[in-house]
Design an enzyme around this catalytic site. Structure first.
Site, short mmCIF file in Angstrom:
data_model
loop_
_atom_site.label_atom_id
_atom_site.label_comp_id
_atom_site.label_asym_id
_atom_site.label_seq_id
_atom_site.Cartn_x
_atom_site.Cartn_y
_atom_site.Cartn_z
N HIS A 238 0.83 -1.20 0.00
CA HIS A 238 0.00 0.00 0.00
C HIS A 238 0.87 1.26 0.00
O HIS A 238 0.58 2.24 -0.70
CB HIS A 238 -0.91 -0.02 1.24
N GLU B 123 2.26 1.94 -3.38
CA GLU B 123 1.24 2.57 -4.23
C GLU B 123 1.25 4.09 -4.03
O GLU B 123 1.23 4.86 -4.99
CB GLU B 123 -0.14 2.00 -3.88
N HIS B 124 1.29 4.52 -2.77
CA HIS B 124 1.34 5.96 -2.48
C HIS B 124 2.60 6.59 -3.05
O HIS B 124 2.56 7.67 -3.65
CB HIS B 124 1.33 6.18 -0.96
N GLU C 180 -4.85 7.50 6.74
CA GLU C 180 -5.83 6.62 6.09
C GLU C 180 -6.23 5.48 7.03
O GLU C 180 -7.40 5.12 7.14
CB GLU C 180 -5.24 6.08 4.79
#
Length: 206
Positions: free
Chosen positions: A56, A59-60, A137
């Site tokens: 994740h 991805e950022h 998040e």
């Protein structure tokens, strides 16, 4: 070959490039925008147990500049200036990136986009700052009922199965305040990208 409905007016062409990337080209003569999506066949299930959330986080980080386009905000700035938008998501087995932009500005947008997968920078400064976005998040997820139900299922599952993994990541699983931790996380990002962001793991639709 794609399965096409009888009422679908678009033209499709699918091929595999010499480097192994699978591509599907879609021509829609009525569209004023160009859209593209890239799917990497790796997600949170591929996280090492010792670094939860690295898929994740990668991805950022892919959004924050490449060797050819080093500006951290270059991609999103270009899209916003030309009627575009973008998003990305990480699931257990896939990481998906997508955007759309006014058609006449698509070529440069695709070039910026494609360099996420070729030569992302993953700078130390960006790594240290972007982990805060991942942590934020995760904090929002803590009060989301769907996420809470998912976490219960994870807690009940076999702890040796990938489903049990903590997939979002936070500032504890991705520590960057100490310089040694920052360097370790950055190296883990680069290693994850090298291992999984390979042409044969990539499917692109334009």
């Amino acid at each position: 070959a794609p399965i096409q409905g009888k009422s679908d007016w678009r033209n499709f062409r699918c091929l595999e490039l010499k480097n192994g990337v699978t591509v599907c080209l879609v021509h829609d003569k009525e569209s004023k925008t160009t859209a593209a999506a890239a799917v990497v066949k790796a997600g949170a299930a591929s996280d090492p147990r010792t670094i939860s959330g690295i898929a994740h986080f990668a991805e950022h980080m892919c959004f924050l500049g490449s060797e050819k386009y080093p500006g951290e905000n270059e991609y999103k700035k270009y899209l916003s200036q030309h009627g575009g938008r973008s998003n990305a998501s990480t699931s257990l087995h896939l990481t998906t990136y997508k955007f759309e932009v006014l058609a006449e500005h698509a070529e440069r947008a695709i070039d910026i986009f494609s360099n996420f997968f070729v030569s992302p920078l993953f700078t130390k400064s960006g790594t240290g700052r972007e982990v805060n976005a991942v942590d934020s998040e995760n904090s929002k997820n803590l009060t989301a009922d769907a996420r809470r139900r998912l976490q219960i299922l994870k807690a009940l599952s076999d702890d040796k199965h990938y489903f049990s993994k903590f997939t979002t990541g936070n500032s504890k699983t991705l520590p960057t305040e100490d310089p040694k931790d920052l360097e370790r996380i950055r190296e883990a990002l680069l290693a994850f990208h090298r291992k999984h962001y390979r042409p044969e793991n990539l499917t692109v639709v334009v």
